[in-house]
Design a protein around this motif. Structure first.
Motif, PDB file in Angstrom:
ATOM      1  N   GLN A 217      -6.839   1.068  14.229  1.00 13.22           N
ATOM      2  CA  GLN A 217      -7.324   1.087  12.850  1.00 13.22           C
ATOM      3  C   GLN A 217      -6.165   1.169  11.862  1.00 13.22           C
ATOM      4  OE1 GLN A 217     -10.228   4.338  13.800  1.00 13.22           O
ATOM      5  NE2 GLN A 217     -11.454   3.265  12.251  1.00 13.22           N
ATOM      6  N   VAL A 218      -5.161   1.952  12.175  1.00 12.71           N
ATOM      7  CA  VAL A 218      -4.001   2.073  11.284  1.00 12.71           C
ATOM      8  C   VAL A 218      -3.251   0.742  11.219  1.00 12.71           C
ATOM      9  CG1 VAL A 218      -1.784   3.226  10.915  1.00 12.71           C
ATOM     10  CG2 VAL A 218      -3.782   4.567  11.599  1.00 12.71           C
TER      11      VAL A 218
ATOM     12  N   VAL B 232      -0.525   8.070   5.779  1.00 13.72           N
ATOM     13  CA  VAL B 232      -1.392   8.446   6.885  1.00 13.72           C
ATOM     14  C   VAL B 232      -0.607   9.401   7.789  1.00 13.72           C
ATOM     15  CG1 VAL B 232      -2.691   7.628   8.890  1.00 13.72           C
ATOM     16  CG2 VAL B 232      -2.619   6.243   6.804  1.00 13.72           C
TER      17      VAL B 232
ATOM     18  N   ASP C 234      -4.430  -2.297  11.771  1.00 13.08           N
ATOM     19  CA  ASP C 234      -5.252  -3.237  10.999  1.00 13.08           C
ATOM     20  C   ASP C 234      -5.139  -2.959   9.509  1.00 13.08           C
ATOM     21  OD1 ASP C 234      -6.073  -4.456  13.331  1.00 13.08           O
ATOM     22  OD2 ASP C 234      -8.049  -3.492  13.366  1.00 13.08           O
ATOM     23  N   TRP C 235      -5.105  -1.686   9.132  1.00 12.64           N
ATOM     24  CA  TRP C 235      -4.973  -1.294   7.727  1.00 12.64           C
ATOM     25  C   TRP C 235      -3.614  -1.712   7.179  1.00 12.64           C
ATOM     26  CZ3 TRP C 235      -1.831   3.030   6.122  1.00 12.64           C
ATOM     27  CH2 TRP C 235      -1.958   3.350   4.771  1.00 12.64           C
TER      28      TRP C 235
ATOM     29  N   GLY D 294      -3.437  -5.254   6.432  1.00 10.20           N
ATOM     30  CA  GLY D 294      -4.365  -5.697   5.400  1.00 10.20           C
ATOM     31  C   GLY D 294      -5.655  -6.287   5.955  1.00 10.20           C
TER      32      GLY D 294
ATOM     33  N   ASN E 264       0.839  -1.184   0.000  1.00 16.14           N
ATOM     34  CA  ASN E 264       0.000   0.000   0.000  1.00 16.14           C
ATOM     35  C   ASN E 264       0.881   1.243   0.000  1.00 16.14           C
ATOM     36  OD1 ASN E 264      -1.790   2.062   0.585  1.00 16.14           O
ATOM     37  ND2 ASN E 264      -3.090   0.712   1.764  1.00 16.14           N
TER      38      ASN E 264
ATOM     39  N   ALA F 106      -8.121  -4.493   7.405  1.00 15.55           N
ATOM     40  CA  ALA F 106      -9.227  -3.540   7.345  1.00 15.55           C
ATOM     41  C   ALA F 106      -8.864  -2.391   6.418  1.00 15.55           C
ATOM     42  CB  ALA F 106      -9.538  -3.011   8.744  1.00 15.55           C
ATOM     43  N   GLU F 107      -9.883  -1.656   6.021  1.00 19.21           N
ATOM     44  CA  GLU F 107      -9.696  -0.448   5.225  1.00 19.21           C
ATOM     45  C   GLU F 107      -9.877   0.762   6.129  1.00 19.21           C
ATOM     46  OE1 GLU F 107      -8.837  -0.160   1.984  1.00 19.21           O
ATOM     47  OE2 GLU F 107      -8.571  -2.334   1.986  1.00 19.21           O
ATOM     48  N   LEU F 108      -9.239   1.834   5.762  1.00 23.15           N
ATOM     49  CA  LEU F 108      -9.468   3.085   6.474  1.00 23.15           C
ATOM     50  C   LEU F 108     -10.600   3.842   5.809  1.00 23.15           C
ATOM     51  CD1 LEU F 108      -5.825   4.342   7.125  1.00 23.15           C
ATOM     52  CD2 LEU F 108      -7.426   3.339   8.758  1.00 23.15           C
TER      53      LEU F 108
ATOM     54  N   GLN G 206      -0.353   4.371   0.161  1.00 25.83           N
ATOM     55  CA  GLN G 206      -1.053   5.497   0.768  1.00 25.83           C
ATOM     56  C   GLN G 206      -0.287   5.976   1.993  1.00 25.83           C
ATOM     57  OE1 GLN G 206      -4.865   3.380   1.067  1.00 25.83           O
ATOM     58  NE2 GLN G 206      -5.719   5.213   0.110  1.00 25.83           N
TER      59      GLN G 206
END
Length: 70
Positions: free
Chosen positions: A58-59, A6, A61-62, A65, A2, A67-69, A4
């Motif tokens: 959440q970060v 954050v 988990d993202w 892989g 990924n 979960a999605e943010l 992306q």
């Protein structure tokens, strides 16, 4: 992988404006130390600019892989 990004803001402690620790903090010793007014200003800026705040969990988990943010 990924690609992306954050942005992460870290606050070690948010002090009342009259707290001695806040007035004694220097640039070298005060990293992550902030007063209530400045914290409120920063959080309001995030809200005004429509940023979404997520938890560290959440970060992670993202990144794993799981979960999605938002």
């Amino acid at each position: 992988m990924n690609n992306q990004r954050v942005p992460i803001l870290v606050y070690h402690h948010v002090y009342r404006e009259d707290a001695p620790a806040l007035t004694q903090a220097t640039h070298e010793t005060g990293a992550g130390i902030i007063g209530q007014r400045e914290f409120t200003r920063q959080v309001q800026r995030l809200a005004d600019d429509n940023w979404t705040v997520v938890s560290t969990t959440q970060v992670i988990d993202w990144l794993e892989g799981a979960a999605e943010l938002p």
